[in-house]
Scaffold this motif. Structure first.
Motif, PDB file in Angstrom:
ATOM      1  N   MET A 156      -5.408  -2.644 -31.702  1.00  0.00           N
ATOM      2  CA  MET A 156      -6.209  -1.894 -30.321  1.00  0.00           C
ATOM      3  C   MET A 156      -5.462  -0.591 -31.125  1.00  0.00           C
ATOM      4  N   LEU A 157      -7.093  -0.212 -29.879  1.00  0.00           N
ATOM      5  CA  LEU A 157      -7.132   1.113 -29.527  1.00  0.00           C
ATOM      6  C   LEU A 157      -6.260   2.696 -29.486  1.00  0.00           C
ATOM      7  N   ASP A 158      -5.521   3.891 -30.529  1.00  0.00           N
ATOM      8  CA  ASP A 158      -4.895   3.917 -29.815  1.00  0.00           C
ATOM      9  C   ASP A 158      -5.162   5.681 -28.633  1.00  0.00           C
ATOM     10  N   THR A 159      -4.845   5.319 -27.710  1.00  0.00           N
ATOM     11  CA  THR A 159      -5.879   6.398 -27.130  1.00  0.00           C
ATOM     12  C   THR A 159      -5.211   7.054 -26.502  1.00  0.00           C
ATOM     13  N   GLN A 160      -3.957   7.052 -27.206  1.00  0.00           N
ATOM     14  CA  GLN A 160      -3.103   9.252 -26.699  1.00  0.00           C
ATOM     15  C   GLN A 160      -3.266   9.660 -28.334  1.00  0.00           C
ATOM     16  N   SER A 161      -2.696  11.335 -27.540  1.00  0.00           N
ATOM     17  CA  SER A 161      -3.714  11.799 -28.469  1.00  0.00           C
ATOM     18  C   SER A 161      -1.872  12.756 -29.287  1.00  0.00           C
ATOM     19  N   ALA A 162      -2.054  12.914 -30.534  1.00  0.00           N
ATOM     20  CA  ALA A 162      -1.296  13.621 -31.271  1.00  0.00           C
ATOM     21  C   ALA A 162       0.020  14.570 -30.559  1.00  0.00           C
ATOM     22  N   PRO A 163      -0.785  15.293 -29.309  1.00  0.00           N
ATOM     23  CA  PRO A 163       0.085  16.397 -28.826  1.00  0.00           C
ATOM     24  C   PRO A 163       1.280  15.597 -28.185  1.00  0.00           C
ATOM     25  N   SER A 164       0.524  14.922 -27.583  1.00  0.00           N
ATOM     26  CA  SER A 164       1.142  14.025 -26.256  1.00  0.00           C
ATOM     27  C   SER A 164       2.338  13.176 -26.999  1.00  0.00           C
ATOM     28  N   ILE A 165       1.979  12.867 -27.912  1.00  0.00           N
ATOM     29  CA  ILE A 165       2.732  11.691 -28.430  1.00  0.00           C
ATOM     30  C   ILE A 165       3.888  13.012 -29.179  1.00  0.00           C
ATOM     31  N   LEU A 166       3.858  14.166 -30.116  1.00  0.00           N
ATOM     32  CA  LEU A 166       5.175  14.912 -30.245  1.00  0.00           C
ATOM     33  C   LEU A 166       5.963  15.264 -29.307  1.00  0.00           C
ATOM     34  N   ARG A 167       5.341  15.652 -27.591  1.00  0.00           N
ATOM     35  CA  ARG A 167       5.873  16.562 -26.750  1.00  0.00           C
ATOM     36  C   ARG A 167       7.113  15.234 -26.220  1.00  0.00           C
ATOM     37  N   ARG A 168       6.694  13.546 -26.265  1.00  0.00           N
ATOM     38  CA  ARG A 168       7.036  12.840 -25.846  1.00  0.00           C
ATOM     39  C   ARG A 168       8.782  12.983 -26.625  1.00  0.00           C
ATOM     40  N   ALA A 169       7.685  12.056 -28.037  1.00  0.00           N
ATOM     41  CA  ALA A 169       9.536  12.343 -29.006  1.00  0.00           C
ATOM     42  C   ALA A 169      10.182  13.771 -29.327  1.00  0.00           C
ATOM     43  N   GLY A 170       9.967  14.344 -28.664  1.00  0.00           N
ATOM     44  CA  GLY A 170      10.978  16.032 -29.217  1.00  0.00           C
ATOM     45  C   GLY A 170      11.662  15.894 -27.550  1.00  0.00           C
ATOM     46  N   VAL A 171      10.835  15.272 -26.441  1.00  0.00           N
ATOM     47  CA  VAL A 171      11.961  14.669 -24.914  1.00  0.00           C
ATOM     48  C   VAL A 171      12.791  14.273 -25.553  1.00  0.00           C
ATOM     49  N   VAL A 172      12.807  13.312 -26.429  1.00  0.00           N
ATOM     50  CA  VAL A 172      13.671  12.067 -26.622  1.00  0.00           C
ATOM     51  C   VAL A 172      14.442  12.747 -27.672  1.00  0.00           C
ATOM     52  N   LEU A 173      14.332  13.579 -28.438  1.00  0.00           N
ATOM     53  CA  LEU A 173      15.095  14.004 -29.056  1.00  0.00           C
ATOM     54  C   LEU A 173      16.355  14.881 -28.532  1.00  0.00           C
ATOM     55  N   LEU A 174      16.030  15.913 -27.211  1.00  0.00           N
ATOM     56  CA  LEU A 174      16.397  16.569 -26.623  1.00  0.00           C
ATOM     57  C   LEU A 174      17.063  15.696 -25.244  1.00  0.00           C
ATOM     58  N   ALA A 175      16.959  14.578 -25.202  1.00  0.00           N
ATOM     59  CA  ALA A 175      18.138  14.176 -24.624  1.00  0.00           C
ATOM     60  C   ALA A 175      18.831  13.435 -25.788  1.00  0.00           C
ATOM     61  N   LEU A 176      18.882  13.021 -26.669  1.00  0.00           N
ATOM     62  CA  LEU A 176      19.806  12.582 -27.900  1.00  0.00           C
ATOM     63  C   LEU A 176      21.090  13.647 -27.854  1.00  0.00           C
ATOM     64  N   CYS A 177      20.377  14.998 -27.920  1.00  0.00           N
ATOM     65  CA  CYS A 177      21.525  16.194 -28.444  1.00  0.00           C
ATOM     66  C   CYS A 177      21.683  15.976 -26.612  1.00  0.00           C
ATOM     67  N   ALA A 178      21.257  15.850 -25.820  1.00  0.00           N
ATOM     68  CA  ALA A 178      22.713  16.054 -24.317  1.00  0.00           C
ATOM     69  C   ALA A 178      23.122  15.099 -24.970  1.00  0.00           C
ATOM     70  N   PHE A 179      22.974  13.673 -24.771  1.00  0.00           N
ATOM     71  CA  PHE A 179      23.736  13.656 -24.705  1.00  0.00           C
ATOM     72  C   PHE A 179      24.850  12.917 -25.877  1.00  0.00           C
ATOM     73  N   GLU A 180      24.764  13.597 -26.776  1.00  0.00           N
ATOM     74  CA  GLU A 180      25.384  13.348 -27.759  1.00  0.00           C
ATOM     75  C   GLU A 180      26.610  14.831 -27.643  1.00  0.00           C
ATOM     76  N   LEU A 181      26.279  15.584 -26.828  1.00  0.00           N
ATOM     77  CA  LEU A 181      27.034  16.683 -26.713  1.00  0.00           C
ATOM     78  C   LEU A 181      27.385  16.678 -25.656  1.00  0.00           C
ATOM     79  N   ALA A 182      27.499  15.471 -24.132  1.00  0.00           N
ATOM     80  CA  ALA A 182      28.611  15.416 -23.793  1.00  0.00           C
ATOM     81  C   ALA A 182      29.305  13.888 -24.204  1.00  0.00           C
ATOM     82  N   TRP A 183      28.850  13.424 -24.901  1.00  0.00           N
ATOM     83  CA  TRP A 183      29.631  12.429 -25.266  1.00  0.00           C
ATOM     84  C   TRP A 183      30.953  12.958 -26.341  1.00  0.00           C
ATOM     85  N   MET A 184      30.319  14.272 -27.106  1.00  0.00           N
ATOM     86  CA  MET A 184      31.597  14.817 -27.741  1.00  0.00           C
ATOM     87  C   MET A 184      32.312  15.208 -27.307  1.00  0.00           C
TER      88      MET A 184
END
Length: 224
Positions: A1-29
């Protein structure tokens, strides 16, 4: 299947998930510290730095994060396995008496594994790989990194088992039983031996459990 998403959009989404993980761990800590519970791991800084660089579209960060996620994923899974390397009856009793504490240990590990797997999968998608190659870099050796992680995980598991001297385990459990009573079952969860000028001294933490209670018994002796 052809991957139609662009590299910048994939990178941004991955960055948002990592920042969300950071916020979760800060609250958890904060919650763990506020309740007086142990807190022995910290991914806030790596998640924050990686998330910021991914949001900025850094292909170099994507390259290194693939390696990091590939190495850490087997090791995180090994941490889950390590929590199960004890008598099944003790594990069952822990879940029956205090499921909240068990979930507090297990859920962050499962979430960490899920995020690592997702991040690795996202950053290995074709648009990212094409962009990395177009920038004059070679693709990340994801399989090699995963192999390194598997080897390290197996070494950790093997070292844990080999480090449990059978004679010391039996003596720790014997001393704990003499100290705490016959009505419990015993499992030496941690044994530390140290040598000095006066001989070898051993400290051990032994889990003592029965159907309605779990205690930790500390024992100490001079081995030789």
């Amino acid at each position: 299947m052809l991957d139609t998403q662009s590299a910048p959009s994939i990178l941004r989404r991955a960055g948002v998930v990592l920042l969300a993980l950071c916020a979760f761990e800060l609250a958890w800590m904060a919650w763990r510290i506020a309740t007086g519970a142990d807190y022995s791991y910290n991914m806030i800084i790596p998640a924050l730095v990686g998330g910021i660089y991914l949001l900025r579209g850094s292909l170099r960060a994507a390259f290194f994060l693939v390696w990091i996620a590939s190495v850490l994923l087997p090791m995180a899974l090994a941490m889950i396995v390590l929590t199960l390397l004890q008598p099944f009856d003790l594990t069952l009793t822990q879940w029956q008496l205090d499921p909240g504490t068990q979930l507090a240990v297990l859920l962050p590990l499962l979430l960490f594994c899920a995020v690592l797997h997702w991040l690795r999968t996202e950053l290995l998608r074709q648009p990212i790989r094409t962009a990395i190659l177009s920038g004059g870099r070679r693709e990340p050796s994801a399989h090699l990194a995963l192999g390194v992680g598997i080897v390290l995980a197996l070494l950790a598991l093997g070292g844990h088992q080999l480090g449990r001297d059978a004679d010391l385990v039996r003596k720790a459990e014997f001393l704990a039983k003499a100290k705490h009573g016959e009505e419990y079952h015993y499992y030496a969860s941690k044994i530390t031996a140290r040598d000095d000028m006066e001989g070898t001294f051993v400290e051990a933490k032994v889990q003592a459990w029965r159907a309605d209670r779990i205690d930790t018994v500390d024992v100490f002796w001079k081995e030789k």
